[in-house]
Design an enzyme around this catalytic site. Structure first.
Site, PDB file in Angstrom:
ATOM      1  N   MET A 290       3.404  -0.815   6.745  1.00  0.00           N
ATOM      2  CA  MET A 290       2.457   0.043   7.478  1.00  0.00           C
ATOM      3  C   MET A 290       1.732  -0.794   8.520  1.00  0.00           C
ATOM      4  SD  MET A 290       0.824   2.376   4.535  1.00  0.00           S
ATOM      5  CE  MET A 290       1.865   3.504   3.612  1.00  0.00           C
ATOM      6  N   SER A 291       1.538  -0.191   9.685  1.00  0.00           N
ATOM      7  CA  SER A 291       0.874  -0.902  10.777  1.00  0.00           C
ATOM      8  C   SER A 291       0.346   0.123  11.761  1.00  0.00           C
ATOM      9  CB  SER A 291       1.892  -1.796  11.491  1.00  0.00           C
ATOM     10  OG  SER A 291       1.375  -2.210  12.755  1.00  0.00           O
TER      11      SER A 291
ATOM     12  N   MET B 228      -9.062  -3.355  12.823  1.00  0.00           N
ATOM     13  CA  MET B 228      -9.117  -2.901  14.216  1.00  0.00           C
ATOM     14  C   MET B 228      -8.970  -1.379  14.288  1.00  0.00           C
ATOM     15  SD  MET B 228      -7.525  -5.903  16.538  1.00  0.00           S
ATOM     16  CE  MET B 228      -5.807  -5.457  16.379  1.00  0.00           C
TER      17      MET B 228
ATOM     18  N   GLN C  94      -8.426 -11.377  21.144  1.00  0.00           N
ATOM     19  CA  GLN C  94      -7.171 -11.761  20.504  1.00  0.00           C
ATOM     20  C   GLN C  94      -5.943 -11.132  21.169  1.00  0.00           C
ATOM     21  OE1 GLN C  94      -8.558 -10.054  16.671  1.00  0.00           O
ATOM     22  NE2 GLN C  94      -6.457  -9.326  16.426  1.00  0.00           N
TER      23      GLN C  94
ATOM     24  N   GLU D  44      -2.881   3.520   4.945  1.00  0.00           N
ATOM     25  CA  GLU D  44      -3.008   3.191   3.513  1.00  0.00           C
ATOM     26  C   GLU D  44      -3.113   1.689   3.264  1.00  0.00           C
ATOM     27  OE1 GLU D  44      -3.469   5.007   0.770  1.00  0.00           O
ATOM     28  OE2 GLU D  44      -3.699   6.735   2.084  1.00  0.00           O
ATOM     29  N   GLY D  45      -2.540   0.890   4.160  1.00  0.00           N
ATOM     30  CA  GLY D  45      -2.662  -0.574   4.012  1.00  0.00           C
ATOM     31  C   GLY D  45      -4.117  -0.995   4.088  1.00  0.00           C
ATOM     32  N   HIS D  46      -4.822  -0.490   5.108  1.00  0.00           N
ATOM     33  CA  HIS D  46      -6.251  -0.793   5.224  1.00  0.00           C
ATOM     34  C   HIS D  46      -7.006  -0.289   3.990  1.00  0.00           C
ATOM     35  CE1 HIS D  46      -5.234  -0.400   9.701  1.00  0.00           C
ATOM     36  NE2 HIS D  46      -5.693  -1.625   9.613  1.00  0.00           N
TER      37      HIS D  46
ATOM     38  N   LYS E 173       0.478  -8.646   5.030  1.00  0.00           N
ATOM     39  CA  LYS E 173       1.211  -8.214   6.227  1.00  0.00           C
ATOM     40  C   LYS E 173       1.017  -9.211   7.376  1.00  0.00           C
ATOM     41  CE  LYS E 173       2.680  -5.606   9.624  1.00  0.00           C
ATOM     42  NZ  LYS E 173       1.625  -5.409  10.593  1.00  0.00           N
TER      43      LYS E 173
HETATM   44  P1  AMP Z   1      -5.586  -4.659  11.569  1.00  0.00           P
HETATM   45  O1  AMP Z   1      -6.409  -3.423  11.680  1.00  0.00           O
HETATM   46  O2  AMP Z   1      -4.145  -4.458  11.908  1.00  0.00           O
HETATM   47  O3  AMP Z   1      -6.216  -5.841  12.257  1.00  0.00           O
HETATM   48  O4  AMP Z   1      -5.574  -5.032  10.033  1.00  0.00           O
HETATM   49  C1  AMP Z   1      -6.769  -5.181   9.298  1.00  0.00           C
HETATM   50  C2  AMP Z   1      -6.435  -5.757   7.942  1.00  0.00           C
HETATM   51  O5  AMP Z   1      -5.551  -4.883   7.273  1.00  0.00           O
HETATM   52  C3  AMP Z   1      -5.722  -7.125   8.036  1.00  0.00           C
HETATM   53  O6  AMP Z   1      -6.196  -7.976   7.008  1.00  0.00           O
HETATM   54  C4  AMP Z   1      -4.296  -6.754   7.829  1.00  0.00           C
HETATM   55  O7  AMP Z   1      -3.516  -7.798   7.277  1.00  0.00           O
HETATM   56  C5  AMP Z   1      -4.430  -5.611   6.832  1.00  0.00           C
HETATM   57  N1  AMP Z   1      -3.221  -4.785   6.854  1.00  0.00           N
HETATM   58  C6  AMP Z   1      -2.600  -4.272   7.949  1.00  0.00           C
HETATM   59  N2  AMP Z   1      -1.481  -3.617   7.585  1.00  0.00           N
HETATM   60  C7  AMP Z   1      -1.395  -3.728   6.234  1.00  0.00           C
HETATM   61  C8  AMP Z   1      -0.464  -3.275   5.260  1.00  0.00           C
HETATM   62  N3  AMP Z   1       0.625  -2.582   5.593  1.00  0.00           N
HETATM   63  N4  AMP Z   1      -0.696  -3.574   3.964  1.00  0.00           N
HETATM   64  C9  AMP Z   1      -1.795  -4.293   3.594  1.00  0.00           C
HETATM   65  N5  AMP Z   1      -2.708  -4.749   4.461  1.00  0.00           N
HETATM   66  C10 AMP Z   1      -2.516  -4.472   5.764  1.00  0.00           C
END
Ligand code: AMP
Length: 286
Positions: free
Chosen positions: A185-186, A30, A61, A35-37, A150
């Site tokens: 990370m978020s 999204m 969602q 760094e998680g992404h 996560k």
């Molecule tokens: P999002 O943009 O929050 O919908 O996340 C997109 C993808 O990145 C999803 O598969 C999340 O689980 C993953 N993600 C988000 N935060 C992290 C993180 N800290 N470490 C690893 N993957 C992450």
């Protein structure tokens, strides 16, 4: 790196790659990339010929009253991060009106799994997630799709969806990337004030406290739950705890006894208006 906006063009591009015998690795996001992404994009790069990342803040969602309107949108930074990483071949950046054209009527419900844990507090959320992920998989045609631990419940629901519907894709779940103080990370961490940011790692510490107790042999879920709740209460900025508990790692059912081989410790709690989630898998056999 090429930016593609139309679902039809993305699908045609993907099918062309597939017909040429290329494996596509796909990372749905999204945006507000961190760094998680990027760790998911790295994993996709290492295992596939073509890497596609998508950025789409999926309105379906978010329930009324949730943070859809204020969700961080940093598309030009995101494109810069992806492009300078050199890891992605395509970014799929659709408009909501092209993803949900007038007349869109299909619901995707992974029953049971979608109602547990976060599902109990965010009705409709995982139906929205399942529908968009199914659509994106059909558009991007990946051999492998990458998700973060996560969002553990999301990864279990998507694995179920893929199995139930015979989707020809491998779901890869990558470890949670954390800040140096342990906070997962978020994109939502951007909402936190400096005081709240300082308090936020208490959620991870609460899960770790239970994991340490389990390492010392504790298995009573009631006691472990109490220990995690207390650890969160010790941080007064956590204003509400949706849940923090022990679950079966596959069915996501809450456990009374944490004696399975692998159990999931997971929590969702609010600091002010910001809802944070985190989880840890504990392997009792190790
Ligand atoms: P999002 O943009 O929050 O919908 O996340 C997109 C993808 O990145 C999803 O598969 C999340 O689980 C993953 N993600 C988000 N935060 C992290 C993180 N800290 N470490 C690893 N993957 C992450």
């Amino acid at each position: 790196m090429e930016t593609v906006r139309l679902p039809r063009v993305m699908q045609e591009t993907a099918l062309m790659g597939k017909r040429a015998g290329k494996a596509i690795g796909f990372v749905p996001t999204m945006g507000a990339l961190h760094e998680g992404h990027l760790s998911l994009v790295k994993a996709a790069r290492s295992e596939n010929d073509i890497v596609v990342a998508s950025i789409f803040v999926n309105p379906a969602q978010f329930a009324a009253g949730e943070d859809f309107d204020r969700y961080p949108r940093t598309v030009s930074d995101d494109l810069e991060k992806l492009s300078s990483s050199g890891l992605a071949d395509f970014v799929f950046l659709p408009e909501a009106q092209n993803i949900y054209p007038p007349g869109f009527a299909t619901r995707v419900d992974v029953a049971g799994l979608s109602e547990r844990m976060c599902g109990a507090f965010r009705p409709g959320h995982f139906q929205g997630v399942a529908a968009i992920v199914l659509k994106l998989l059909n558009i991007v045609q990946p051999a492998r799709a990458y998700f973060g631990q996560k969002d553990y419940q999301q990864s279990v629901i998507i694995k179920r969806l893929v199995k139930d519907l015979n989707l020809p894709v491998e779901v890869v779940v990558c470890p949670t990337m954390r800040e140096p103080d342990g906070l997962a990370m978020s994109s939502r961490n951007a909402y936190l004030s400096p005081r709240q940011r300082k308090a936020a790692p208490a959620l991870y510490r609460a899960l770790q406290a239970a994991a340490s107790a389990m390492a010392e042999g504790r298995r009573d879920a009631g006691g472990l739950r109490a220990l995690m709740r207390q650890a969160l209460r010790d941080e007064p900025l956590f204003s509400a705890v949706d849940y923090i508990s022990i679950f079966d790692a596959e069915t996501l059912e809450e456990l009374e006894n944490a004696d399975r081989n692998v159990v999931l410790l997971a929590g969702a709690a609010r600091i002010g208006a910001t809802r944070l989630i985190d989880n840890l898998l504990v392997n009792n056999l190790k």
